[in-house]
Design a protein around this motif. Structure first.
Motif, PDB file in Angstrom:
ATOM      1  N   LEU A 112      35.571  28.463  36.147  1.00 16.61           N
ATOM      2  CA  LEU A 112      34.910  29.464  36.989  1.00 16.61           C
ATOM      3  C   LEU A 112      33.398  29.393  36.775  1.00 16.61           C
ATOM      4  CD1 LEU A 112      37.292  32.531  36.450  1.00 16.61           C
ATOM      5  CD2 LEU A 112      37.412  30.737  38.202  1.00 16.61           C
ATOM      6  N   GLY A 113      32.671  29.150  37.864  1.00 18.06           N
ATOM      7  CA  GLY A 113      31.226  29.016  37.786  1.00 18.06           C
ATOM      8  C   GLY A 113      30.492  30.259  38.245  1.00 18.06           C
ATOM      9  N   VAL A 114      29.217  30.342  37.906  1.00 14.64           N
ATOM     10  CA  VAL A 114      28.386  31.479  38.298  1.00 14.64           C
ATOM     11  C   VAL A 114      28.358  31.619  39.820  1.00 14.64           C
ATOM     12  CG1 VAL A 114      26.014  32.348  38.356  1.00 14.64           C
ATOM     13  CG2 VAL A 114      26.959  31.427  36.236  1.00 14.64           C
ATOM     14  N   GLY A 115      28.552  32.834  40.291  1.00 11.26           N
ATOM     15  CA  GLY A 115      28.527  33.112  41.718  1.00 11.26           C
ATOM     16  C   GLY A 115      29.863  32.947  42.404  1.00 11.26           C
ATOM     17  N   MET A 116      30.872  32.438  41.703  1.00 13.57           N
ATOM     18  CA  MET A 116      32.195  32.301  42.299  1.00 13.57           C
ATOM     19  C   MET A 116      32.827  33.686  42.425  1.00 13.57           C
ATOM     20  SD  MET A 116      35.389  29.934  40.998  1.00 13.57           S
ATOM     21  CE  MET A 116      34.420  28.443  41.255  1.00 13.57           C
ATOM     22  N   VAL A 117      33.337  34.004  43.602  1.00 13.97           N
ATOM     23  CA  VAL A 117      34.011  35.283  43.813  1.00 13.97           C
ATOM     24  C   VAL A 117      35.484  35.104  43.489  1.00 13.97           C
ATOM     25  CG1 VAL A 117      34.595  37.090  45.468  1.00 13.97           C
ATOM     26  CG2 VAL A 117      32.329  36.010  45.543  1.00 13.97           C
ATOM     27  N   VAL A 118      35.990  35.921  42.591  1.00 13.18           N
ATOM     28  CA  VAL A 118      37.371  35.797  42.129  1.00 13.18           C
ATOM     29  C   VAL A 118      38.110  37.116  42.330  1.00 13.18           C
ATOM     30  CG1 VAL A 118      36.989  33.917  40.497  1.00 13.18           C
ATOM     31  CG2 VAL A 118      36.606  36.266  39.759  1.00 13.18           C
ATOM     32  N   ALA A 119      39.378  37.002  42.683  1.00 16.78           N
ATOM     33  CA  ALA A 119      40.236  38.164  42.897  1.00 16.78           C
ATOM     34  C   ALA A 119      41.373  38.109  41.889  1.00 16.78           C
ATOM     35  CB  ALA A 119      40.783  38.171  44.323  1.00 16.78           C
ATOM     36  N   GLY A 120      41.533  39.166  41.107  1.00 20.39           N
ATOM     37  CA  GLY A 120      42.553  39.187  40.065  1.00 20.39           C
ATOM     38  C   GLY A 120      43.874  39.726  40.577  1.00 20.39           C
ATOM     39  N   ARG A 121      44.945  38.936  40.406  1.00 18.26           N
ATOM     40  CA  ARG A 121      46.276  39.406  40.833  1.00 18.26           C
ATOM     41  C   ARG A 121      46.731  40.577  39.984  1.00 18.26           C
ATOM     42  NH1 ARG A 121      51.588  39.264  40.076  1.00 18.26           N
ATOM     43  NH2 ARG A 121      51.433  38.173  38.080  1.00 18.26           N
ATOM     44  N   VAL A 122      46.511  40.472  38.679  1.00 17.41           N
ATOM     45  CA  VAL A 122      46.887  41.529  37.740  1.00 17.41           C
ATOM     46  C   VAL A 122      45.682  41.835  36.860  1.00 17.41           C
ATOM     47  CG1 VAL A 122      48.377  42.125  35.776  1.00 17.41           C
ATOM     48  CG2 VAL A 122      49.320  40.888  37.730  1.00 17.41           C
ATOM     49  N   VAL A 123      45.494  43.108  36.547  1.00 14.81           N
ATOM     50  CA  VAL A 123      44.441  43.513  35.621  1.00 14.81           C
ATOM     51  C   VAL A 123      45.104  44.097  34.376  1.00 14.81           C
ATOM     52  CG1 VAL A 123      42.368  44.895  35.263  1.00 14.81           C
ATOM     53  CG2 VAL A 123      42.908  44.031  37.555  1.00 14.81           C
ATOM     54  N   LEU A 124      44.797  43.502  33.221  1.00  9.37           N
ATOM     55  CA  LEU A 124      45.329  43.953  31.945  1.00  9.37           C
ATOM     56  C   LEU A 124      44.333  44.870  31.255  1.00  9.37           C
ATOM     57  CD1 LEU A 124      46.500  40.464  30.586  1.00  9.37           C
ATOM     58  CD2 LEU A 124      47.804  42.052  32.023  1.00  9.37           C
ATOM     59  N   ARG A 125      44.852  45.771  30.440  1.00  5.92           N
ATOM     60  CA  ARG A 125      43.994  46.633  29.617  1.00  5.92           C
ATOM     61  C   ARG A 125      43.976  46.068  28.213  1.00  5.92           C
ATOM     62  NH1 ARG A 125      40.759  49.576  27.297  1.00  5.92           N
ATOM     63  NH2 ARG A 125      40.508  51.804  27.679  1.00  5.92           N
TER      64      ARG A 125
END
Length: 251
Positions: free
Chosen positions: A82-95
């Protein structure tokens, strides 16, 4: 559609704010801005950094109706691809340090991919800023990226019956160590106190070039995020079926 988009701090929101006629409608207890974009009634909320601030701000904002909520802003890469400026969408968010997870809405994720985001499996929401590259390496097996708000934002959205997704722009790569302790520079509302940061710069001026590089990368990440959000909102208007929700919270 009524869309709530959250950012932790003003620098994450700055580029998108410049692209639209956002009007500030609240300063206390949290900063809130409104605009109409592509026929959507958009509210932009500055939560402050950290889990407690994010939870309180989102709970406050969702006392007003919303159809969807997007946890946006910056994210630190744990995945080396993952590079700077890449837009990423997380399927799951962990705590972090808890056996808790919340999932982004499936349809919101699919539309995010069509708008140019890269879907990743997991975001990790941490109580504290992960500043050192060695810490990132240690966490790489747990998640693709780390930030400090998305779990609480998506959890609050789920409690209010609002569809939500975590979609962020990479501000620092997996190999990047942050030059100063931004956690120490946070105030009670989760905002960076420039005076506290300046004190660290005075104590360690040799790290200033790295801070300037980080600031440059953050500006680029904010511009990439702003362009993505414009495309995303346009696709949401055209494709979103508000009758279906696939948000899932798990323990």
């Amino acid at each position: 559609m009524k869309i709530l988009v959250t950012f932790a701090v003003a620098s994450e929101f700055a580029a998108w704010r410049r692209q639209h006629d956002f009007r500030q409608v609240a300063h206390e207890p949290f900063e809130l801005y409104v605009s109409e974009i592509g026929g959507n009634a958009v509210r932009a909320l500055l939560t402050g950094m950290g889990t407690a601030a994010a939870s309180a701000a989102t709970r406050w904002a969702l006392t007003s109706p919303a159809d969807i909520c997007v946890s946006s802003g910056f994210v630190g890469a744990l995945n080396g691809s993952l590079g700077v400026g890449m837009v990423v969408a997380g399927r799951v968010v962990l705590r972090a340090e808890r056996e808790l997870a919340v999932a982004s809405d499936h349809q919101l994720l699919a539309i995010a991919q069509d708008a140019g985001a890269r879907q990743v499996e997991r975001f990790l929401t941490s109580e504290h800023l992960i500043a050192d590259a060695a810490q990132k390496v240690a966490l790489a097996g747990e998640a693709d990226a780390v930030e400090m708000e998305s779990f609480e934002i998506l959890a609050e959205a789920a409690r209010h019956g609002v569809r939500a997704a975590a979609i962020r722009s990479v501000s620092d790569t997996a190999s990047c160590s942050l030059p100063y302790d931004f956690d120490r520079a946070r105030d009670a509302r989760g905002q960076i106190r420039l005076s506290a940061l300046a004190a660290q710069v005075l104590c360690q001026p040799q790290r200033l070039p790295a801070l300037l590089r980080l600031a440059r990368d953050c500006r680029f990440a904010a511009r990439q995020l702003a362009d993505f959000l414009d495309q995303y909102l346009m696709l949401l208007s055209a494709r979103l079926d508000l009758s279906q929700s696939e948000m899932v919270a798990a323990t």
